[in-house]
Design an enzyme around this catalytic site. Structure first.
Site, short mmCIF file in Angstrom:
data_model
loop_
_atom_site.label_atom_id
_atom_site.label_comp_id
_atom_site.label_asym_id
_atom_site.label_seq_id
_atom_site.Cartn_x
_atom_site.Cartn_y
_atom_site.Cartn_z
N LYS A 191 0.89 -1.17 0.00
CA LYS A 191 0.00 0.00 0.00
C LYS A 191 0.92 1.21 0.00
CE LYS A 191 -1.84 3.07 2.05
NZ LYS A 191 -1.63 4.50 1.69
N GLU A 267 8.61 1.12 11.45
CA GLU A 267 9.73 2.06 11.33
C GLU A 267 9.10 3.44 11.33
OE1 GLU A 267 12.80 1.06 11.26
OE2 GLU A 267 12.50 -1.06 10.84
N CYS A 302 13.59 10.47 7.74
CA CYS A 302 13.37 10.01 9.12
C CYS A 302 14.63 10.24 9.94
CB CYS A 302 12.97 8.55 9.13
SG CYS A 302 14.09 7.50 8.22
N GLU A 401 8.93 16.25 15.08
CA GLU A 401 9.52 15.97 13.77
C GLU A 401 8.90 16.93 12.75
OE1 GLU A 401 8.45 12.23 11.83
OE2 GLU A 401 10.56 12.01 11.29
#
Ligand code: NAD
Ligand code: MN
Length: 497
Positions: A191, A267, A302, A401
């Site tokens: 996906k 993750e 990330c 973040e």
């Protein structure tokens, strides 16, 4: 190195045939509902294609087919050496179509074309090739049994794997999952992010061409809350692997608990500290790495080095060097081969990044450079690389973040303080330290609660080493043979002789 110019890429973009339909059992199909969404390029606002908007009905079809394909043994019981050959062929085909894949990636999510070609395609094909090459070299175990018994410890593929992936490295993130998942014999449903579905579809076509049987690799484009959620709640998905935000990662654990307790490997996000000590071997290298660590891939990383911790005694000397290095990272049109900072993924994300820049101002951090949207005349979504100095770790720009090219600089006085600041985060993905003191380097590396640790460099790594996070950066690891654990169940078979 490619010799293609901006004009060449433009011409190819015009001629590009783009597939936006789902792929189930080797056939392209529209969503059962017939729904689609528009794929608009952040590079310049151009319309690329419509994409199938899959939902629970499509998930049902794909899971049923993936299960049947798995049970048939056409891939799951193929000899490892045969699977290896096909996966290497798949990787070779990706390399042979590097320019097309790179162009799709850049048009879809905005990264510089030179990076898409020089980093993303080779990184993705390497993940497939490395995993394929490994699979006929892994042995199972025989337990330390009495002489009249035999204890076998074997690995079996889990069965049906759903992989939900993000948009920042669409091909690489997909292939970090696909490499070990396919090598170990599973059937996989990918996906892709609704913001970057195009390369997953094209890669799956190449996988079929390489000889991966129909039904082994299915692609369901669509939104997270529709088809993503349906896969995560599905009673017949054995393992769910995910790369994306911590918020969604937590939600997936809930879905697994509400359904069939499928294995969930995550993750997730990061807010990594890049710590420069006064005894760094080379401040120039550290300054250049600090700029690259926040600017590469528009900061949509990330592992972005988004918190720069600088020892106070060198700060006045070091920060002008960082500012100078940032001048080499200007936002530019993403199809121009010289561009190093491309477009953000879309207008919504631009607004998020700009809102963090406002938060930095509101918290009275000191703006050293950047701070504004640029290149609006292109029709694309670009922002200037930005530095906030003299920040505190409790400011929003230090805690959350941002996922854009916004660097938060925090001064420190002692090693203990630097480690405490670095570890004071819900995340634990990565960290870097710059020092010429060997003991300090090792002790700090042990003290930092992160999955990837760099000394006198930023962002090193390879398929040979595991990648993933501590704390709310996730669980499990991508890359290396450790990743194979996620895609296999251990079985103990005890035989009386
Ligand atoms: P996201 O969490 O918004 O989306 C990731 C994927 O999850 C997308 O495919 C999305 O459609 C899907 N999704 C969203 N809601 C869902 C739901 N309710 N159920 C099922 N699926 C759902 O993340 P993003 O914005 O695409 O990517 C950025 C994030 O990814 C950042 O936090 C970044 O740190 C992280 N990331 C982590 C790594 C790593 O290896 N640790 C690597 C790259 C990116
Ligand atoms: Mn897109």
């Amino acid at each position: 190195m490619s010799t293609l110019t901006r004009a060449d890429w433009e011409a190819r973009a015009k001629a590009l045939k783009i597939e936006g339909r789902a792929l189930i059992h080797g056939e392209h199909c529209d969503a059962v509902s017939g729904e689609t969404f528009d794929c608009i390029s952040p590079v310049d606002g151009r319309f690329l294609t419509t994409v199938a908007s899959c939902d629970a009905a499509d998930a049902e079809l794909a899971v049923r087919d993936a299960r049947a394909t798995f049970e048939s043994g056409v891939w799951s019981r193929m000899t490892p050496v045969e699977r290896k050959k096909i996966m290497i062929r798949f990787a070779d085909l990706m390399d042979a179509h590097a320019e097309e894949l790179a162009l799709l990636e850049t048009l879809d999510m905005g990264k510089p074309i030179s990076d898409a070609l020089g980093v993303d395609v080779p990184g993705a094909s390497r993940a497939i090739r490395w995993s394929g090459e490994a699979i006929d070299k892994i042995y199972d175990e025989v337990a330390a049994t009495p002489h009249n018994e035999l204890g076998l410890v074997t690995r079996e593929p889990v069965g049906v794997v759903a992989a939900i992936v993000p948009w920042n490295f669409p091909m690489i993130m997909t292939c970090w999952k696909l490499g070990p998942a396919l090598a170990t014999g599973n059937s996989v449903i990918v996906k892709p992010s609704e913001k970057s579905p195009l390369t997953a579809i094209r890669m799956a076509q190449l996988a079929l061409e390489a000889g991966i049987p129909a039904g082994v690799l299915n692609i369901l484009p669509g939104f997270g809350h529709t088809v993503g959620k349906a896969l995560a709640l599905h009673m017949d998905v054995d393992t769910l692997v995910f790369t994306g935000s911590t918020k969604i990662a937590k939600q997936l654990m809930i879905y697994a608990g509400e359904s069939n307790m499928k294995r969930v490997w995550l993750e997730a996000g990061g807010k990594s500290a890049n710590i420069v000590f006064a005894d760094a071997p080379n401040l120039q290298d550290a300054a250049e790495a600090a700029a690259a660590a926040i600017c590469f891939n528009q900061g949509e990383m990330c592992t972005a080095g988004s918190r720069l911790l600088v020892e106070r005694s060198i700060k006045d000397q070091f920060m002008p060097m960082v500012l100078e290095a940032m001048k080499g990272w200007k936002a530019g049109y993403a199809l121009e081969p010289a561009t190093k900072v491309g477009a953000l993924v879309d207008g919504g994300h631009l607004n998020t990044v700009l809102s963090y820049i406002e938060a930095g101002h509101a918290d009275k951090a000191k703006l050293l450079c950047g701070g504004k949207r640029v290149l609006e005349e292109t029709g694309g979504v670009y922002v200037e690389p930005t530095i906030f100095d003299d920040a505190h770790n409790d400011m929003r720009i230090a805690k959350e973040e941002i996922f854009g090219p916004v660097l938060t600089v925090i001064p420190f006085d002692t090693t203990e303080e630097a480690i405490a600041i670095a570890n004071d985060s819900i995340y634990g993905l990565a960290a870097a330290i710059w020092t010429s003191n060997l003991s300090k380097a090792h002790l700090a590396a042990k003290a930092l609660r992160v999955g990837s640790m760099w000394v006198n460099q930023y962002d090193g790594g390879d398929m040979t080493a595991p990648f993933g996070g501590f704390k709310q950066s996730g669980n499990g690891r991508d890359k290396s043979l450790h990743a194979f654990d996620k895609y296999t169940e251990l079985k103990a078979t005890w035989i009386k002789l």
